[in-house]
Design a protein around this motif. Structure first.
Motif, PDB file in Angstrom:
ATOM      1  N   ASP A  45       4.179   3.040 -11.253  1.00  0.00           N
ATOM      2  CA  ASP A  45       2.962   2.244 -11.436  1.00  0.00           C
ATOM      3  C   ASP A  45       2.338   1.921 -10.080  1.00  0.00           C
ATOM      4  O   ASP A  45       3.057   1.653  -9.107  1.00  0.00           O
ATOM      5  CB  ASP A  45       3.264   0.925 -12.154  1.00  0.00           C
ATOM      6  N   HIS A  46       1.004   1.913 -10.039  1.00  0.00           N
ATOM      7  CA  HIS A  46       0.307   1.571  -8.802  1.00  0.00           C
ATOM      8  C   HIS A  46      -0.893   0.680  -9.114  1.00  0.00           C
ATOM      9  O   HIS A  46      -1.637   0.925 -10.051  1.00  0.00           O
ATOM     10  CB  HIS A  46      -0.186   2.833  -8.080  1.00  0.00           C
ATOM     11  N   SER A  47      -1.038  -0.381  -8.318  1.00  0.00           N
ATOM     12  CA  SER A  47      -2.199  -1.272  -8.410  1.00  0.00           C
ATOM     13  C   SER A  47      -2.836  -1.307  -7.030  1.00  0.00           C
ATOM     14  O   SER A  47      -2.167  -1.627  -6.034  1.00  0.00           O
ATOM     15  CB  SER A  47      -1.769  -2.675  -8.838  1.00  0.00           C
ATOM     16  N   HIS A  48      -4.115  -0.977  -6.955  1.00  0.00           N
ATOM     17  CA  HIS A  48      -4.777  -0.833  -5.652  1.00  0.00           C
ATOM     18  C   HIS A  48      -5.863  -1.894  -5.465  1.00  0.00           C
ATOM     19  O   HIS A  48      -6.758  -2.043  -6.288  1.00  0.00           O
ATOM     20  CB  HIS A  48      -5.407   0.555  -5.531  1.00  0.00           C
ATOM     21  N   ASP A 132      -3.384  -8.596   1.056  1.00  0.00           N
ATOM     22  CA  ASP A 132      -3.760  -7.457   0.226  1.00  0.00           C
ATOM     23  C   ASP A 132      -2.744  -7.315  -0.909  1.00  0.00           C
ATOM     24  O   ASP A 132      -1.536  -7.281  -0.682  1.00  0.00           O
ATOM     25  CB  ASP A 132      -3.778  -6.190   1.087  1.00  0.00           C
ATOM     26  N   ALA A 133      -3.230  -7.258  -2.141  1.00  0.00           N
ATOM     27  CA  ALA A 133      -2.344  -7.249  -3.309  1.00  0.00           C
ATOM     28  C   ALA A 133      -1.919  -5.845  -3.743  1.00  0.00           C
ATOM     29  O   ALA A 133      -1.302  -5.691  -4.800  1.00  0.00           O
ATOM     30  CB  ALA A 133      -3.036  -7.943  -4.483  1.00  0.00           C
ATOM     31  N   THR A 134      -2.223  -4.822  -2.968  1.00  0.00           N
ATOM     32  CA  THR A 134      -1.857  -3.455  -3.343  1.00  0.00           C
ATOM     33  C   THR A 134      -0.341  -3.302  -3.440  1.00  0.00           C
ATOM     34  O   THR A 134       0.394  -3.758  -2.558  1.00  0.00           O
ATOM     35  CB  THR A 134      -2.405  -2.452  -2.309  1.00  0.00           C
ATOM     36  N   VAL A 177       5.886  -9.270   2.575  1.00  0.00           N
ATOM     37  CA  VAL A 177       7.331  -9.307   2.752  1.00  0.00           C
ATOM     38  C   VAL A 177       7.933 -10.511   2.019  1.00  0.00           C
ATOM     39  O   VAL A 177       7.478 -11.642   2.196  1.00  0.00           O
ATOM     40  CB  VAL A 177       7.701  -9.374   4.242  1.00  0.00           C
ATOM     41  N   GLY A 178       8.932 -10.256   1.186  1.00  0.00           N
ATOM     42  CA  GLY A 178       9.669 -11.335   0.553  1.00  0.00           C
ATOM     43  C   GLY A 178       9.092 -11.869  -0.743  1.00  0.00           C
ATOM     44  O   GLY A 178       9.672 -12.776  -1.349  1.00  0.00           O
ATOM     45  N   VAL A 179       7.966 -11.329  -1.198  1.00  0.00           N
ATOM     46  CA  VAL A 179       7.329 -11.819  -2.428  1.00  0.00           C
ATOM     47  C   VAL A 179       6.941 -10.638  -3.304  1.00  0.00           C
ATOM     48  O   VAL A 179       6.462  -9.618  -2.812  1.00  0.00           O
ATOM     49  CB  VAL A 179       6.079 -12.669  -2.102  1.00  0.00           C
ATOM     50  N   ASP A 180       7.163 -10.774  -4.592  1.00  0.00           N
ATOM     51  CA  ASP A 180       6.763  -9.762  -5.561  1.00  0.00           C
ATOM     52  C   ASP A 180       5.264  -9.916  -5.829  1.00  0.00           C
ATOM     53  O   ASP A 180       4.834 -10.884  -6.461  1.00  0.00           O
ATOM     54  CB  ASP A 180       7.564  -9.954  -6.846  1.00  0.00           C
ATOM     55  N   ALA A 181       4.468  -8.969  -5.349  1.00  0.00           N
ATOM     56  CA  ALA A 181       3.010  -9.075  -5.458  1.00  0.00           C
ATOM     57  C   ALA A 181       2.495  -8.883  -6.879  1.00  0.00           C
ATOM     58  O   ALA A 181       1.304  -9.078  -7.130  1.00  0.00           O
ATOM     59  CB  ALA A 181       2.348  -8.042  -4.532  1.00  0.00           C
ATOM     60  N   GLU A 182       3.375  -8.533  -7.823  1.00  0.00           N
ATOM     61  CA  GLU A 182       2.935  -8.332  -9.201  1.00  0.00           C
ATOM     62  C   GLU A 182       3.033  -9.604 -10.033  1.00  0.00           C
ATOM     63  O   GLU A 182       2.450  -9.691 -11.111  1.00  0.00           O
ATOM     64  CB  GLU A 182       3.759  -7.218  -9.861  1.00  0.00           C
ATOM     65  N   VAL A 183       3.756 -10.607  -9.549  1.00  0.00           N
ATOM     66  CA  VAL A 183       3.965 -11.803 -10.354  1.00  0.00           C
ATOM     67  C   VAL A 183       2.692 -12.637 -10.427  1.00  0.00           C
ATOM     68  O   VAL A 183       1.774 -12.482  -9.636  1.00  0.00           O
ATOM     69  CB  VAL A 183       5.115 -12.668  -9.790  1.00  0.00           C
ATOM     70  N   ASN A 184       2.675 -13.540 -11.386  1.00  0.00           N
ATOM     71  CA  ASN A 184       1.526 -14.417 -11.597  1.00  0.00           C
ATOM     72  C   ASN A 184       2.050 -15.822 -11.883  1.00  0.00           C
ATOM     73  O   ASN A 184       2.790 -16.027 -12.852  1.00  0.00           O
ATOM     74  CB  ASN A 184       0.683 -13.902 -12.774  1.00  0.00           C
ATOM     75  N   GLN A 185       1.693 -16.764 -11.063  1.00  0.00           N
ATOM     76  CA  GLN A 185       2.180 -18.137 -11.193  1.00  0.00           C
ATOM     77  C   GLN A 185       1.881 -18.730 -12.561  1.00  0.00           C
ATOM     78  O   GLN A 185       2.657 -19.508 -13.101  1.00  0.00           O
ATOM     79  CB  GLN A 185       1.556 -19.002 -10.097  1.00  0.00           C
TER      80      GLN A 185
END
Length: 213
Positions: A45-48, A132-134, A177-185
């Motif tokens: 999966d890719h999110s750009h 950048d959330a990519t 670094v250190g955070v999952d950029a796919e998560v949503n609070q």
């Protein structure tokens, strides 16, 4: 952002839009290979594009527990910190050198603890904290082997035995670094692009045996 007389970003008098969490595009790639009883399946999966605010990192900056805040060096010239103090050349300091457009400044404890470089969950997100959330994630990878030869069926009276292993969320490539950029609070809500000590996506590894009579 506007800069103060020392070259540091200033807080605006009212809230402003500082990012868009929506990606420019998303795509996925699937692979399915079968060879002599082996079967390999993979989903990528890719999110750009889009913007993301990793609040956990900046709270930890405020506590001084990140690698970034632990950097130590000797100043090679006079530098001003966020508190307005002049740190003379040749001083051993803990922090980093930054430049927001008007020359080098010292990012020390005053910046990370009391300025936009950190924060203690004060319900504020600064444009200096937008990333950048990519991201690209190996969503699923599975490998199986099926035993169903004529000799096997004759000896065991079984039709087939399939041994397989499946892994999900094995690894992720992103810019944070250190955070999952796919998560949503906010979960499935509309407040995407924000994280605050949110649990990352769960990795899983499953082994299975499928016997057919």
């Amino acid at each position: 952002y506007d800069l103060d007389a020392n070259g540091f970003p200033q807080l605006t008098s009212s809230p402003e839009i500082i990012g868009d969490p929506n990606p420019e595009w998303r795509a996925n790639l699937g692979l399915n290979v079968n060879y002599k009883g082996f079967a390999l399946n993979a989903i990528l999966d890719h999110s750009h594009g889009g913007d993301f605010s990793p609040r956990s990192i900046f709270v930890l900056h405020g506590f001084g527990t990140t690698a970034e805040t632990g950097n130590t060096f000797v100043t090679s010239k006079d530098l001003v910190n966020y508190a307005g103090d002049v740190i003379p050349s040749g001083t051993t300091v803990r922090g980093n050198i930054g430049n927001f457009g008007e020359g080098d400044v010292l990012l020390d404890e005053s910046w990370y603890r009391n300025g936009p470089g950190g924060g203690f969950g004060d319900s504020k997100a600064y444009d200096t904290q937008i990333a950048d959330a990519t991201w690209t994630r190996l969503r699923e990878l599975s490998l199986s082997y099926t035993i169903n030869s004529t000799a096997f069926r004759s000896r065991t009276k079984l039709n087939s035995v399939t041994l397989s292993t499946t892994a999900r969320n094995l690894f992720m490539i992103d810019n944070i670094v250190g955070v999952d950029a796919e998560v949503n609070q906010t979960g499935v809500g509309n407040g995407a692009g924000l994280e605050y000590f949110t649990n990352p996506s769960t990795k899983s590894l499953v082994f299975s045996i499928n016997i057919t009579y």
